[in-house]
Write a protein that holds these residues in place. Structure first.
Motif, PDB file in Angstrom:
ATOM      1  N   ALA A 182       0.864  -1.178   0.000  1.00 42.54           N
ATOM      2  CA  ALA A 182       0.000   0.000   0.000  1.00 42.54           C
ATOM      3  C   ALA A 182       0.896   1.222   0.000  1.00 42.54           C
ATOM      4  N   ARG A 183       0.451   2.261  -0.667  1.00 39.94           N
ATOM      5  CA  ARG A 183       1.209   3.505  -0.600  1.00 39.94           C
ATOM      6  C   ARG A 183       1.152   4.003   0.852  1.00 39.94           C
ATOM      7  N   PRO A 184       2.182   4.680   1.283  1.00 40.43           N
ATOM      8  CA  PRO A 184       2.101   5.259   2.629  1.00 40.43           C
ATOM      9  C   PRO A 184       0.862   6.148   2.746  1.00 40.43           C
ATOM     10  N   VAL A 206      -0.159   8.792   4.206  1.00 42.80           N
ATOM     11  CA  VAL A 206       0.237   9.984   4.952  1.00 42.80           C
ATOM     12  C   VAL A 206      -0.932  10.929   5.182  1.00 42.80           C
ATOM     13  N   LEU A 219       7.198   9.904  -0.059  1.00 43.52           N
ATOM     14  CA  LEU A 219       6.411   9.500   1.101  1.00 43.52           C
ATOM     15  C   LEU A 219       7.067   8.300   1.776  1.00 43.52           C
ATOM     16  N   ALA A 220       6.933   8.233   3.064  1.00 41.56           N
ATOM     17  CA  ALA A 220       7.445   7.063   3.795  1.00 41.56           C
ATOM     18  C   ALA A 220       6.542   6.770   4.980  1.00 41.56           C
ATOM     19  N   ASP A 265       6.587  12.950   4.719  1.00 42.44           N
ATOM     20  CA  ASP A 265       6.361  13.400   3.347  1.00 42.44           C
ATOM     21  C   ASP A 265       7.258  14.597   3.103  1.00 42.44           C
ATOM     22  N   GLY A 298       6.786   5.614  -1.032  1.00 42.74           N
ATOM     23  CA  GLY A 298       5.937   5.959  -2.164  1.00 42.74           C
ATOM     24  C   GLY A 298       6.309   7.340  -2.634  1.00 42.74           C
ATOM     25  N   GLY A 299       5.672   7.766  -3.660  1.00 41.16           N
ATOM     26  CA  GLY A 299       5.985   9.115  -4.115  1.00 41.16           C
ATOM     27  C   GLY A 299       5.320   9.476  -5.407  1.00 41.16           C
TER      28      GLY A 299
END
Lengths: 228, 401
Positions: free
Chosen positions: A51-53, A55, B72-73, B86, B39-40
């Motif tokens: 899954a994407r983080p 945030v 993103l992490a 982020d 991600g990003g």
């Protein structure tokens, strides 16, 4: 070990099998036919689609079941010509449950349809941009389903637009000589005419193993396969 | 780490992430058994020069002429704790931290979460789908981006000084506080997140989020600049998957000490930004409809005649639709309006800032899962300022992983 580039090789195998096959009468298919069975061991740690983080969320995402990425497809790369004369379209189900596709791998014959029921309280949006079959089912609530017919051979990668961690594979074969492994990695392919074949193992987007095998009349050939 | 090193590292990370994005069977964006996930997004937008500054943010960048790398992490520290991060780099300038916070779920059996640090705003809906991946058009809604003539660090002495700046929010100057030119603030700032603590509790079909943060909706900040705090909240109602309604409110001290200290008597009052918001979303099949309305009110000190006796009020609203025509292809549109209340001055009754209307129509196309191309035509009209209207054609390429 990955033997070939992932998509092209499998697609080629699926399509070229007709040309490479021997001419055989359809009725002879089952008479004196053999089987191949065995167990596939996936030794590497399978990766779940990440899954994407999250945030931008205001809380923890819901816990999800781990997807069994060890599920593999074992198939014959070349089959008798007669295998194409009696197409037997299937009807498979790819459920959307607990933000996962269940099962993660589906194998069907060309012309078959796959139902995509939504068993979650939340929306999903199933889609594929694969060349083999592009589709987008939109958003529909729990208890409803949409269906897609797959009329070309190849590999279709399926995603959810809303949940980036959801993914599945649909393998569309021109013949019926394939099997998806069960939870223990076991498989069985029946109705194989005596002869020599190339047995292929597909897992997680790649053809990972090929093995030359010979099936005798009435024989159940044991073939355990392993990939690193 | 120097800025150039940081830029290079971010670029390399972005490129490697994108290379991994479509790799079948591989997963090069998770590490340590899935405990660290990356991600990003990399996006590039091109448009003609925006001479009316309709699309500028308070980072003084044009959202339609922007190259952005977003990394993103999420580190799962424990089953009940995660650290989220982020960082963004715009136009290859120095990276900045957009989000950095700890997420806690104290009781695994309860739908209750705490978040501490530089956190997403709980107000409204758009800020949490801020990523270009979730935005069907290249631009941002006016409510979340358009620069009004309000500044927290510089204050007008009277109403005449306010109306004199109408339509010039991208570069505004007032005599009290910071005397230099600087950008004004939007109603709600989607380009920055605020530092503080927030809690969310869900009892289906309702979810309540509350936050106490350093800044305000217009000016989220890491460092407290006025000794006050903002309290904000959102009550969301989701009776089914197709419909979500949210009701938001916030109140926080807006004026910075830098400006307040220069007020006669040291500015004894409390100068707040207060806001109310409503957001709605409905989706079915290939159609998504979204709409939001935000009413914001800034209380500024009354110094000289003509005194600013009433709060400066603004109402912003937009309606957005996206419809998928075929796999990977959609059309989208947004109608946007920002209206300011009138105030009295020796020039008569005028809105304290110029009203703005925006209409956008766009197309999005995904040739691959991790690639999204957007193009849109945008028409802006403003009831004041040097440039009253503009038509812009924008193209955005977005890669995400």
């Amino acid at each position: 070990m990955v033997l070939t580039p992932p998509w092209g090789a499998l697609a080629l195998a699926l399509v070229a099998s007709r040309a490479a096959a021997q001419e055989q009468p359809a009725a002879a298919l089952m008479a004196g036919a053999g089987s191949i069975r065995g167990r596939v061991e996936v030794r590497r740690t399978p990766h779940a689609e990440p899954a994407r983080p999250q945030v931008a969320e205001l809380g923890m995402p819901a816990a999800r079941e781990a997807v069994d990425r060890r599920r593999s497809v074992v198939y014959l790369e070349t089959v008798p010509q007669s295998a194409f004369e009696a197409p037997s379209p299937l009807r498979a189900v790819l459920d959307q449950r607990n933000e996962t596709f269940v099962p993660p791998v589906v194998a069907i014959t060309v012309g078959s349809s796959v139902d995509f029921p939504n068993s979650d309280k939340v929306y999903h949006n199933v889609f594929s941009l694969s060349k083999t079959r592009r589709f987008d089912l939109g958003r529909y609530p729990r208890g409803q389903s949409r269906s897609v017919v797959f009329d070309r051979t190849g590999v279709v990668r399926v995603f959810c637009e809303i949940h980036s961690h959801m993914s599945a594979y649909i393998l569309v074969f021109a013949h019926r000589f394939f099997a998806v492994t069960d939870v223990d990695g076991r498989y069985r392919i029946d109705g194989i005419l005596p002869g020599s074949y190339t047995l292929a193992l597909w897992n997680e987007g790649n053809v990972r193993l090929r093995r030359e095998v010979r099936v005798e009349a009435g024989q159940v050939l044991e073939q355990d396969l392993a990939v690193e | 780490m120097s800025f150039s090193t940081a830029r290079t590292a971010a670029l390399l990370f972005a490129v490697s992430g994108l290379a991994a994005a479509d790799a079948p069977g591989g997963d090069r964006t998770t590490f340590f058994g899935g405990r660290l996930r990356l991600g990003g997004e990399v996006s590039g937008s091109i448009a003609p020069e925006d001479k009316g500054f309709f699309n500028y943010t308070d980072y003084e960048t044009n959202t339609l002429r922007l190259f952005r790398i977003d990394v993103l992490a999420e580190a799962q520290l424990h089953s009940k704790a995660a650290l989220l991060f982020d960082a963004r780099m715009d136009n290859l300038q120095s990276p900045r931290v957009y989000a950095l916070y700890l997420r806690l779920r104290p009781w695994s059996s309860r739908d209750f979460d705490l978040q501490l640090g530089l956190v997403p705003t709980v107000f409204g809906s758009f800020p949490r789908r801020r990523y270009a991946f979730d935005n069907p058009l290249p631009s941002l809604p006016l409510v979340y981006q358009y620069l009004t003539t309000i500044r927290e660090d510089a204050l007008p002495r009277n109403a005449e000084e306010v109306v004199a700046q109408r339509g010039r929010g991208w570069l505004v100057r007032y005599p009290i506080g910071d005397p230099s030119f600087g950008p004004g603030r939007p109603l709600v700032n989607a380009e920055r997140w605020d530092a503080g603590i927030q809690a969310r509790i869900g009892v289906h079909p309702v979810s309540l989020s509350l936050a106490v943060t350093q800044g305000t909706l217009s000016h989220p900040t890491v460092e407290d600049d006025n000794g006050g705090k903002q309290i904000s909240g959102r009550l969301a109602w989701m009776p089914g998957p197709s419909f979500t309604a949210g009701l938001s409110a916030s109140s926080g001290d807006f004026v910075a000490d830098e400006a307040r200290d220069e007020l006669p008597g040291g500015g004894p009052g409390r100068y707040r930004q207060q806001a109310l918001g409503v957001d709605l979303e409905w989706a079915r099949g290939h159609l998504i409809l979204r709409g939001e309305a935000v009413f914001s009110s800034w209380h500024l000190p009354a110094v000289d005649a003509t005194r600013i006796e009433e709060p400066l009020d603004a109402l912003g609203a937009f309606v957005e639709a996206r419809y998928k025509l075929r796999p990977g292809l959609y059309v989208a549109s947004r109608v946007d309006r920002l209206a300011m209340a009138e105030i009295g001055s020796n020039l008569g009754y005028l809105s304290w800032d110029a009203d703005v209307t925006r209409f956008e129509l766009g197309i999005g196309y995904s040739p691959l899962r991790h690639v999204l191309l957007k193009t849109a035509w945008q028409h802006n009209r403003r009831d004041g300022g040097r440039v009253r209207q503009s038509d812009l054609f924008a193209v955005q390429v977005l890669l995400w992983y």
